[in-house]
Design an enzyme around this catalytic site. Structure first.
Site, mmCIF file in Angstrom:
data_model
loop_
_atom_site.group_PDB
_atom_site.id
_atom_site.type_symbol
_atom_site.label_atom_id
_atom_site.label_comp_id
_atom_site.label_asym_id
_atom_site.label_seq_id
_atom_site.Cartn_x
_atom_site.Cartn_y
_atom_site.Cartn_z
ATOM 1 N N THR A 72 0.842 -1.199 0.000
ATOM 2 C CA THR A 72 0.000 0.000 0.000
ATOM 3 C C THR A 72 0.880 1.254 0.000
ATOM 4 O OG1 THR A 72 -1.482 -1.335 1.365
ATOM 5 C CG2 THR A 72 -2.012 1.010 1.166
ATOM 6 N N HIS A 133 1.157 -9.363 -6.956
ATOM 7 C CA HIS A 133 1.831 -10.176 -5.933
ATOM 8 C C HIS A 133 2.439 -11.436 -6.578
ATOM 9 C CE1 HIS A 133 0.563 -7.918 -2.500
ATOM 10 N NE2 HIS A 133 -0.684 -8.353 -2.437
ATOM 11 N N SER A 163 2.034 -9.430 10.549
ATOM 12 C CA SER A 163 1.092 -8.566 9.834
ATOM 13 C C SER A 163 0.064 -9.421 9.076
ATOM 14 C CB SER A 163 1.870 -7.656 8.863
ATOM 15 O OG SER A 163 1.009 -6.778 8.202
ATOM 16 N N TYR A 221 11.313 -2.502 3.461
ATOM 17 C CA TYR A 221 10.394 -1.708 4.297
ATOM 18 C C TYR A 221 11.171 -0.960 5.382
ATOM 19 C CZ TYR A 221 6.221 -0.873 7.240
ATOM 20 O OH TYR A 221 5.217 -0.300 7.983
ATOM 21 N N LYS A 288 -0.430 -0.962 12.216
ATOM 22 C CA LYS A 288 0.471 -0.361 13.200
ATOM 23 C C LYS A 288 1.697 0.260 12.532
ATOM 24 C CE LYS A 288 1.786 -2.023 17.804
ATOM 25 N NZ LYS A 288 2.024 -3.265 18.549
HETATM 26 P P1 A3P Z 1 1.448 -3.858 10.001
HETATM 27 O O1 A3P Z 1 0.427 -4.928 9.944
HETATM 28 O O2 A3P Z 1 2.754 -4.326 10.572
HETATM 29 O O3 A3P Z 1 0.969 -2.610 10.667
HETATM 30 P P2 A3P Z 1 0.533 -4.317 2.575
HETATM 31 O O4 A3P Z 1 0.270 -2.941 2.148
HETATM 32 O O5 A3P Z 1 1.595 -5.019 1.779
HETATM 33 O O6 A3P Z 1 -0.710 -5.115 2.735
HETATM 34 O O7 A3P Z 1 1.215 -4.217 4.020
HETATM 35 C C1 A3P Z 1 0.484 -3.793 5.126
HETATM 36 C C2 A3P Z 1 1.466 -3.352 6.191
HETATM 37 O O8 A3P Z 1 2.001 -2.079 5.815
HETATM 38 C C3 A3P Z 1 0.783 -3.159 7.512
HETATM 39 O O9 A3P Z 1 1.784 -3.412 8.495
HETATM 40 C C4 A3P Z 1 0.390 -1.681 7.441
HETATM 41 O O10 A3P Z 1 0.135 -1.101 8.693
HETATM 42 C C5 A3P Z 1 1.637 -1.107 6.794
HETATM 43 N N1 A3P Z 1 1.385 0.172 6.091
HETATM 44 C C6 A3P Z 1 0.275 0.546 5.397
HETATM 45 N N2 A3P Z 1 0.417 1.779 4.909
HETATM 46 C C7 A3P Z 1 1.635 2.212 5.296
HETATM 47 C C8 A3P Z 1 2.354 3.438 5.115
HETATM 48 N N3 A3P Z 1 1.825 4.446 4.440
HETATM 49 N N4 A3P Z 1 3.580 3.535 5.653
HETATM 50 C C9 A3P Z 1 4.128 2.515 6.353
HETATM 51 N N5 A3P Z 1 3.515 1.336 6.561
HETATM 52 C C10 A3P Z 1 2.271 1.173 6.052
#
Ligand code: A3P
Length: 321
Positions: A72, A133, A163, A221, A288
């Site tokens: 995201t 993905h 996560s 990340y 988070k």
């Molecule tokens: P956590 O579950 O550890 O909080 P994806 O986008 O690949 O589904 O990954 C989701 C993870 O990215 C989640 O981690 C989410 O909170 C975190 N996330 C979403 N938006 C984000 C952002 N703008 N900056 C940093 N982390 C982000």
């Protein structure tokens, strides 16, 4: 997700019968080992359409990720960097649409709705920017053979696992119990999870990025968390749209970092309600966003098993977490 799964047709059902099968993380769903990775029957169907019909352009940009590694975030950053000259930052479409609506998943969205879509129409901004993905080995040949670019993000596997587990628990309905931490952890270590094994996915993109750094930008990340400005500059350079001295002076890099930050995106109205892909609530993509949250969940025995796995899988690869 369970409802969508029911819609797979006879041909895929026949193919699936020949494939290794395991119970998925969401109860009532199954995962099949297809082309070396675990996916749902519906994804097999959409992957076949994607592989058959997708024709990459040299100018295309693909955001490729393993789920829960920062998809995201990377979609938002790439969108804002690549198209920054096409809108004023206070009119950034990220303020009205989710990152997943602006950078659409090919196999989970575009090809799910239409086996032969017109991507020139679907991608409103140009050059075309899409997400996936799918592991590198299974990408359509035209992506590999053309000059299109891929940005990839990975994450410490322990944080990624936590996560994913919490995300799955949230998606599970109230009727059936979510997978226990033990159960999910064991499946993760055996590589049985959506588009897993994780290490095969990461190494597929890692090795190609090492051989051809102009093709794949491999990001972590944790590095983005540590120094987003520096990583954004790398990203812009890789995409062929480096920030000018004037832009840097005007604080454009920081502006993009801010609008794409977890704190900002989480509070954007569209990300707090509704759903953009497969009925998954938009808000579940924001939890988070901490590095090291695994330490609040994994037992010492689990950490030891994961450490060994990381060591074994990444040995001699040059990749570390
Ligand atoms: P956590 O579950 O550890 O909080 P994806 O986008 O690949 O589904 O990954 C989701 C993870 O990215 C989640 O981690 C989410 O909170 C975190 N996330 C979403 N938006 C984000 C952002 N703008 N900056 C940093 N982390 C982000």
């Amino acid at each position: 997700i369970r409802d969508v799964e029911k819609s797979w047709d006879a041909e895929v059902r026949e193919l699936a019968r020949t494939l290794p099968k395991e119970e998925g993380w969401i109860s009532g769903t199954s995962l099949y080992l297809y082309q070396g990775f675990w996916c749902t029957p519906l994804e097999i169907k959409t992957l076949i359409s994607f592989q058959t019909h997708f024709q990459a352009l040299d100018s295309d940009v693909l955001v490729a990720t393993f789920p829960k590694c920062g998809t995201t975030w990377l979609k938002a950053l790439t969108f804002s960097t690549l198209y920054r000259h096409q809108f004023a930052m206070d009119e950034n479409p990220l303020l009205s649409f989710t990152p997943h609506q602006l950078v659409r998943f090919l196999e989970l969205d575009v090809y799910m709705n239409n086996p032969c879509p017109d991507l020139n129409n679907i991608c409103v901004y140009k050059p075309r920017l899409v997400g996936t993905h799918i592991p590198y080995a299974s990408l359509p040949a035209s992506i590999k053979d053309s000059n299109c670019k891929i940005v990839y993000i990975c994450r410490n596997p322990m944080d990624m696992f936590i996560s994913l587990w919490l995300f799955t628990c949230k998606l599970q309905d109230k009727i059936q119990a979510p997978p226990s931490l033990d159960e999910a952890f064991d499946k993760f270590c055996r590589g049985i999870h959506h588009v897993g094994p994780f290490f095969d996915h990461v190494l597929g993109y890692w090795k190609t990025s090492q051989e051809n750094p102009n093709k794949i930008l491999f990001l972590k990340y944790e590095d983005l968390k540590e120094d987003i400005s520096c990583q954004l500059k790398h990203l812009a350079m890789f995409l062929g749209v480096p920030f000018t001295e004037d832009e840097e002076k005007r604080g454009v890099v920081e502006e993009i970092a801010k609008i794409c930050s977890f704190e900002k995106l989480k509070e954007v109205e569209v990300n707090k309600q509704g759903s953009s892909i497969m009925g998954i609530p938009n808000e579940s993509f924001f939890r988070k966003a901490k590095v090291g949250d695994w330490s609040n969940h994994l037992t010492p025995v689990m950490v030891e098993r994961m450490d060994k796995l990381i060591q074994q899988k990444l040995e001699n690869s040059g990749l570390t977490f």
